[in-house]
Structure formats: structure tokens, C-alpha cells
Enzyme design. Structure first.
Site, mmCIF file in Angstrom:
data_model
loop_
_atom_site.group_PDB
_atom_site.id
_atom_site.type_symbol
_atom_site.label_atom_id
_atom_site.label_comp_id
_atom_site.label_asym_id
_atom_site.label_seq_id
_atom_site.Cartn_x
_atom_site.Cartn_y
_atom_site.Cartn_z
ATOM 1 C CB CYS A 91 2.316 18.554 26.338
ATOM 2 S SG CYS A 91 2.071 18.847 28.111
ATOM 3 C CG HIS A 151 -2.261 16.545 25.841
ATOM 4 N ND1 HIS A 151 -2.734 17.394 24.879
ATOM 5 C CD2 HIS A 151 -1.267 17.228 26.492
ATOM 6 C CE1 HIS A 151 -2.077 18.552 24.932
ATOM 7 N NE2 HIS A 151 -1.172 18.480 25.892
#
Length: 510
Positions: free
Chosen positions: A162, A154
Site C-alpha cells: 500500500c 491509508h
């Protein structure tokens, strides 16, 4: 021209409508998706020119490879001959954890292995600009009892398990994925590695307990390096299997189950022989380097994850962490170059152990400029409104108290209130929640590095949470994945050439 634009916008809404329902945790207005400016940004002209030069079509299949140590993400694209070639390499703004696979919910690890990204995993309404779900855990991860959910690639340069890019970067990557889906690709492969699987890197990490796992996924790495084709991925006996086909004299294709015994299968001779030759050469070089006493990479002594040097050079006091090279004088030289995107002023970079008590939020250098002017306004708007947007996404979450580092705590105890006040002036996100689902016992070789160092690690401030894109945070609970997503574990490209069709290469995992 206007009608054509509207048609494409409506197609986008159909392709991505399921995403909002699965990832955003609320009903989605399809009209809003059709007019979503972030999700419908065109592929930049410079990238299109690169495709023309490399004999690629805009809507041909893509493949994504990622390397933690180098903090780089590669986008490969299929050319008109049917082979994948490197289109662009993106420096990663932030990733968290250590080298090695993710094992359990809340361990801050970013996944390693082979995953599949379908249109339903693309999130145009991400609280972190744009995102796609990596598909962790896959069948192999679940067979070992590994847990975790909502692990994303992202924007926003913030990570807690992440892989975080800048908003400008994720906009390009998202657009490339979107166009490949428009071209007929059912899912693109996402391959995450600890580092480039070269003999030098393998020799540097030869004492790492994750080495058995890395040797296993290196086989898939080698298959791609040899063929420049997306490897067909299966699982059996808690192991990866690459490019398996029907065994000689067999009457049907092999059926794989990650937790069951491997069926009879074969690997095409042209692939098997070429991979074997490459592995023999790599092993010979590895043994030579080990015999020469190539220094072993130091274990993580407190730094959480990494940041590509190009980004670390634009954040005062930042370190590249576990990323390869670039600290010291190298960062000073890089600071004069333009950062490939907008770095939020609240970025929490990796820090050396003696810096762990400092404020997590670091002011970005005022001279920083985004790589692309067309996204500057959108990126700045997103940064300015990040806090209220995230609060609206997770209204049930209470505000986390400020994190007090070691030096701040010491200053407070001896009466130096200013130091404590400085630490309290920032409002970092909520710290990791303890996992509610305990992982099953694992073989010794697969235990994460942080387990081995839990008692020796210094305390570090919590990082800004990675995208959960739902009212619950990523570490709040182990979300049950939809059955359709669980079954679609390893999908692949729908190639241009008929001999490499989706049905031929992925029939075993339907």
C-alpha cells in the site's frame, strides 16, 4: 449552525454507508458513521486559505498523483477556470515493493497506473485510521491476469503493498475527497507513477524491463501535463488509451474492451498535437542524456520500498530506501525540521541489505512532533490502541512468530542468546501469505523486478501488513470484487465547466 452540522453528518453517513459494508466486512451503524470524528474532520483552515489564493472552491473536484521514487503524493484541485492546479504535496511515510506495477497477490508491490476512487472506496472505519481503496486491479490489470486486492492509501505509516501516510496526512486527504463528493464529483482519479516522468528519470531507468509499461502510462502523464484536465482513460488490446473520442464520420462513440481489439477512435487535434510536440522534445533530451552516458539507476538490492527523507530523518537508523536522495548528511539536516504528522513507534522503515536482520520495530525520536496539534490526541490514541483494534478486526488470525534475521540466527547458533532474545522481543505482524491465485503468463517487459532478483535478494523481516479492513488479510486470498465496483473502473470528475462534463468524457466506460 448546529442543525447544519447535523445535516452534513447525516449526508456523510449516506455517502459512506456502503463503504463499511464493502470494506469493513461487517454491518455498519449509520449513526456511528454520522458521528465518526475521524471521517468528519474539517479541511484545515490553512488549506482553505490556499484554495482561496488559487481561486478554488472547497467542493470542487480533486485529482491525486503519486510518485514512488520521490515518495510524494500530490493533491490537485480544479479552480474556477475549470483547470486542475496543484493544491498540496504530501511526503509519503512508507510504501513497499520496488519500482514497477503490481503483478500478483502477495508480491508486496504497490500499484502503478490510473485508477478511480468512488465514495464506496472511502473507508471511515479503517483499522489504519482512515483509508481509501485504490481500485486495483483495473481493466488493464485484469486483462493481463494481474491479481491483488485491498490495495490502499491509508494512515499508520505501515505498508505491505500500500501507500501509507501519517494519520494527520490521511485525515486531510480524506477530507478533501469527501468535500469533492459533496460537490458532485462522482469519482476522483488516482494516478500512480514510479517517478516524475521526466527525460532525466527516464534516462536513469532506461535499462529497466518495466520501461515499455512506463512509456505507456507516460502518455497519460503527458496529457495531464499539457491540458491540466483529468484525462479520460480507456483500455483496449491490453493497453491504455487516453482522451479518445468518436472517430470522424463515425455514427456512435467507440466501445472499449481491455482484452479486445481497439475500436476506431480519435484524439482531439489540440491535445494530440501538443502531446506529440512534448514527447518529441522529451525523446530528444532522453537520447542526448543516454548518449552522454547518464548513469543507470541501480537495481533494488534488497531494500523494500521507500520512505520520504523527512520521515526517515526522524527514525533512528532509517534509510529512504528506493526514495530519491536524502540519505546520510541530508537526513541529519532534515531531522531538525518537524515531521508532517505522527510517526508510530513501531514503524518498519526501509533498510540497507546489511541491516535486514535488525529488529523491525524502531523507536521514533523523542523530539518528533506532529505537524498539526489538533490531531495529536487522536493520533496518539490510535497508536496506543492499534494492536487490540487490529486483533478485533481480524479475530481469526493467529499471532505470527517473531521474525529471526540473519545475524540473530547466527548469534543463536554460536551461543550468543542475547542477540536472539532481542529479535524475539518484538512481535512483527504475520508474514506474507503465498498467493492462492497464480498470475497468468505475462509479456517479458511486464515481469516485476523482484522476479529477476529473487535468488539474489537477502532475507528481510516481514513488515506490518497494510490495511485489509476486513477479517481477511490482504494477502490471504484474492477477494472477488463486487460487480458494481468492477464496472466502475475509470470514472472522473464532474467538472465545473459544462464543456468537460462527466458524461462527455466517460461515456465509453459506463
Amino acid at each position: 449552525m448546529i442543525n447544519r452540522t447535523l445535516v452534513r453528518a447525516l449526508i456523510t453517513s449516506v455517502a459512506l454507508a456502503a463503504t463499511g459494508a464493502l470494506l469493513a466486512g461487517c454491518e455498519v451503524d449509520e449513526a456511528a458513521l454520522a458521528t465518526n470524528a475521524k471521517a468528519n474532520q474539517p479541511v484545515p483552515p490553512k488549506l482553505i486559505a490556499a484554495m482561496v489564493e488559487k481561486d478554488m472552491d472547497l467542493q470542487s473536484p480533486i485529482l491525486v498523483r503519486l510518485f514512488k521514487q520521490e515518495a510524494e503524493l500530490e493533491v490537485w484541485k480544479q479552480n474556477r477556470s475549470g483547470k486542475f492546479e496543484l493544491l498540496k504535496t504530501y511526503p509519503i511515510c512508507r510504501w513497499s515493493g520496488d519500482l514497477g506495477p503490481k503483478v500478483r497477490e502477495g508480491d508486496r508491490q504497490a500499484p502503478e497506473g490510473f485508477y478511480s476512487i468512488s465514495p464506496a472506496q472511502m473507508n471511515p472505519q479503517s483499522a489504519y485510521y482512515l483509508s481509501f481503496n485504490t481500485g486495483y486491479p483495473n481493466a488493464y490489470d485484469r486483462a493481463l491476469g494481474h491479481t491483488g486486492s485491498e490495495l490502499m492509501v491509508h494512515g499508520d505509516c505501515s505498508s505491505r503493498g500500500c501507500y501509507a501516510m501519517t494519520d494527520e496526512q490521511i485525515a486531510e486527504i480524506y477530507a478533501l475527497g469527501r468535500e469533492s463528493f459533496f460537490g458532485g464529483q462522482k469519482a476522483f482519479q488516482f494516478e500512480a507513477f514510479p517517478f516524475h516522468m521526466t527525460p532525466v528519470n527516464m534516462a536513469k531507468h532506461r535499462n529497466n524491463p518495466n520501461m515499455p509499461f512506463w512509456r505507456m502510462i507516460k502518455e497519460g502523464y503527458d496529457h495531464f501535463e499539457i491540458t491540466h484536465q483529468e484525462p479520460k482513460v480507456d483500455f483496449c488490446e491490453k493497453h491504455y488509451v487516453f482522451d479518445a473520442v468518436r472517430a470522424p464520420n463515425a455514427t456512435r462513440d467507440p466501445v472499449f474492451n481491455a482484452a479486445a481489439k481497439c475500436p476506431a477512435y480519435a484524439i482531439p487535434d489540440e491535445i494530440a498535437n501538443a502531446v506529440k510536440q512534448k514527447q518529441e522534445q522529451d525523446e530528444a533530451e532522453f537520447n542526448k542524456l543516454a548518449a552522454k552516458g547518464t548513469p543507470v539507476a541501480k537495481l533494488n538490492t534488497g531494500i523494500d520500498g521507500g520512505m520520504n527523507p523527512i520521515f526517515a530523518s526522524h527514525v533512528p537508523g532509517a534509510s529512504t530506501g528506493l526514495s530519491e536522495g536524502g540519505d546520510g548528511q541530508g537526513l541529519s539536516l532534515l531531522s531538525m525540521s518537524r515531521a508532517p504528522g505522527t510517526i508510530p513507534g513501531t514503524v518498519n522503515p526501509p533498510r540497507a541489505p546489511w541491516q535486514q536482520g535488525d529488529e523491525p520495530a524502531v523507536a521514533v525520536a523523542a523530539s518528533q512532533a506532529p505537524a498539526s496539534g489538533k490531531n495529536t490526541q487522536a493520533a496518539n490514541t490510535q497508536i496506543a490502541s492499534a494492536a487490540p483494534a487490529q486483533a478485533a478486526t481480524a479475530p481469526s488470525q493467529a499471532a505470527a512468530p517473531p521474525s529471526e534475521g540473519f545475524f540473530s540466527s547466527l548469534a543463536r547458533k554460536v551461543g550468543l542468546g542475547a542477540a536472539a532474545d532481542t529479535a524475539a522481543s518484538t512481535t512483527p505482524p504475520a508474514p506474507d501469505a503465498k498467493p492462492k491465485t497464480a498470475a497468468k503468463p505475462l509479456p517479458k517487459a511486464f515481469k516485476p523486478a523482484e522476479t529477476r532478483q529473487a535468488e539474489s535478494k537477502p532475507a528481510r523481516p516481514p513488515l506490518k501488513p497494510s490495511v485489509t479492513d476486513s477479517p481477511a488479510t490482504a494477502d490471504a486470498a484474492v477477494a472477488a470484487a463486487p460487480a458494481a465496483q468492477q464496472n466502475n473502473l475509470v470514472a472522473g470528475a464532474q467538472p465545473i465547466v459544462q464543456s468537460n462534463s462527466f458524461d462527455n468524457r466517460f461515456s465509453a466506460v459506463k
